[in-house]
Design a protein around this motif. Structure first.
Motif, short mmCIF file in Angstrom:
data_model
loop_
_atom_site.label_atom_id
_atom_site.label_comp_id
_atom_site.label_asym_id
_atom_site.label_seq_id
_atom_site.Cartn_x
_atom_site.Cartn_y
_atom_site.Cartn_z
N GLY A 220 -20.68 35.82 -5.21
CA GLY A 220 -21.94 34.88 -4.93
C GLY A 220 -23.19 35.69 -5.30
N ILE A 221 -23.05 36.69 -5.65
CA ILE A 221 -24.48 37.84 -5.65
C ILE A 221 -25.12 37.00 -6.87
CG2 ILE A 221 -25.28 39.69 -6.79
CD1 ILE A 221 -23.47 41.34 -4.89
N LEU A 222 -24.20 37.10 -8.32
CA LEU A 222 -24.84 36.47 -9.35
C LEU A 222 -24.83 34.85 -9.50
CD1 LEU A 222 -23.77 39.27 -11.90
CD2 LEU A 222 -26.16 38.49 -11.60
N GLY A 223 -24.07 34.33 -8.72
CA GLY A 223 -23.79 32.86 -8.57
C GLY A 223 -25.19 32.35 -8.24
N VAL A 224 -25.76 32.85 -7.14
CA VAL A 224 -27.07 32.06 -6.58
C VAL A 224 -28.06 32.42 -7.86
CG1 VAL A 224 -29.09 32.87 -5.07
CG2 VAL A 224 -26.73 32.98 -4.10
N TRP A 225 -28.23 33.54 -8.80
CA TRP A 225 -29.22 33.53 -9.67
C TRP A 225 -28.90 32.61 -10.93
CZ3 TRP A 225 -33.45 34.61 -11.67
CH2 TRP A 225 -33.90 34.87 -12.88
N PHE A 226 -27.58 32.15 -11.09
CA PHE A 226 -27.43 31.17 -12.13
C PHE A 226 -27.60 29.81 -11.65
CE2 PHE A 226 -23.57 34.06 -13.00
CZ PHE A 226 -24.05 35.22 -13.66
N GLY A 227 -27.52 29.71 -10.32
CA GLY A 227 -28.14 28.30 -9.66
C GLY A 227 -29.29 28.33 -9.66
N TYR A 228 -30.37 29.10 -9.65
CA TYR A 228 -31.63 29.20 -9.64
C TYR A 228 -32.08 28.63 -10.95
CZ TYR A 228 -36.54 30.99 -9.54
OH TYR A 228 -37.94 30.82 -9.72
N LEU A 229 -31.56 29.50 -12.02
CA LEU A 229 -31.58 29.32 -13.54
C LEU A 229 -31.29 27.86 -13.92
CD1 LEU A 229 -30.44 32.49 -15.41
CD2 LEU A 229 -32.85 31.86 -15.18
N TYR A 230 -30.35 27.23 -13.56
CA TYR A 230 -29.94 25.82 -13.82
C TYR A 230 -31.02 25.07 -13.02
CZ TYR A 230 -27.52 21.48 -13.44
OH TYR A 230 -26.87 19.96 -13.40
N TRP A 231 -31.41 25.29 -11.95
CA TRP A 231 -32.58 24.48 -11.26
C TRP A 231 -33.67 24.65 -12.07
CZ3 TRP A 231 -35.21 26.36 -6.19
CH2 TRP A 231 -36.19 25.74 -5.78
N LYS A 232 -34.30 25.70 -12.26
CA LYS A 232 -35.74 25.88 -12.89
C LYS A 232 -35.67 25.74 -14.42
CE LYS A 232 -38.12 26.71 -8.97
NZ LYS A 232 -39.04 25.78 -8.54
N LYS A 233 -34.56 25.99 -15.21
CA LYS A 233 -34.85 26.13 -16.59
C LYS A 233 -33.87 25.05 -17.18
CE LYS A 233 -37.26 28.11 -18.16
NZ LYS A 233 -38.77 27.64 -18.39
N GLY A 234 -32.54 25.12 -16.69
CA GLY A 234 -31.72 24.11 -17.16
C GLY A 234 -30.36 24.91 -17.34
N LEU A 235 -29.42 24.41 -17.92
CA LEU A 235 -27.89 24.88 -17.68
C LEU A 235 -27.82 25.68 -18.78
CD1 LEU A 235 -25.08 24.37 -16.54
CD2 LEU A 235 -24.54 22.55 -18.55
#
Length: 258
Positions: A220-235
């Protein structure tokens, strides 16, 4: 809408299958120790069936995600522009660098927590030592984590969660509250961690509270970061950051310190 997204869905599926094929050498290390459990089924057949199943799954999930993406604004903007030959915003190498840097420290945190917090509390007596993949097998596996998992967890699961929340409250685009995206990030990450529980049970032979916490926290630690990147910048940014994390964790740290 279906026609507009079809080419992009095909291309994303193609990328996802590259990830599936790339992880096969990594999986083969573990499958060799399970030959007796496979019965008369040849290993190449097992792997081929896995590719076919994954292809169908990724294609279906991608099409569903792209069908509802417009309401949420979650997308793969650079891939979409490239496939459809339309104008796109400049690719942000700054954010690529930020994504890789955060992945380095996040991977280091995961490694430290597992080595010095979780594993010392887990009784491994009687547990057969799992074979260790070669470094190049772990390197290739980054394409599965960075591409295929991001397609399933972020592009599909996170998008669907946000879409459901937006649909229920009649929100769309910029009117969607940030909390909806955070719910999507956290819930999809949690479910991703839950998805690792069968592997945890297979590895340790049981599921204790500490093993449950280990699976959820470490995934979960990095999963939150990946989700944030997807939201703010794109897949695309989430994919690159995820691939970098897998290299740090499974190739560099795993071979330097174990």
């Amino acid at each position: 809408m279906l026609k507009k997204n079809f080419k992009l869905a095909l291309f994303i599926t193609f990328l996802g299958i590259i990830g599936v094929i790339s992880i096969m050498p990594y999986q083969f290390t573990f499958i060799k120790g399970m030959v007796d459990q496979l019965g008369d089924i040849p290993i190449p057949v097992v792997l081929a069936l896995g590719v076919v199943q994954s292809t169908i799954l990724v294609f279906i999930l991608t099409n569903i995600a792209l069908l509802v993406h417009k309401r949420t604004g979650l997308d793969a903007p650079h891939l979409r522009a490239w496939v459809n030959k339309t104008e796109q915003k400049p690719f942000s190498w700054k954010w690529v660098g930020i994504g890789i840097l955060v992945s380095f420290f996040g991977s280091l945190l995961v490694f430290v927590l597992d080595s010095f917090v979780f594993l010392p509390q887990i009784d491994t007596t009687g547990i057969e030592q799992s074979p260790k993949p070669l470094w190049w097998q772990s390197l290739l596996a980054m394409f599965y984590g960075g591409i295929t998992e991001e397609i399933m967890v972020r592009l599909f699961l996170m998008t669907i969660i946000v879409w459901i929340l937006a649909k229920m409250t009649r929100k769309e685009g910029k009117s969607i509250p940030p909390i909806y995206f955070w719910i999507g990030i956290l819930l999809s990450t949690l479910l991703f961690g839950v998805g690792h529980l069968p592997a945890t049970i297979q590895l340790f032979g049981e599921l204790t509270p500490i093993l449950l916490l280990r699976a959820l926290v470490l995934n979960g630690i990095l999963g939150v970061w990946f989700g944030y990147l997807y939201w703010k910048k794109g897949l695309e940014y989430a994919m690159i950051s995820h691939m970098a994390a897998d290299v740090f964790l499974h190739v560099i740290f795993a071979n330097l310190f174990t």
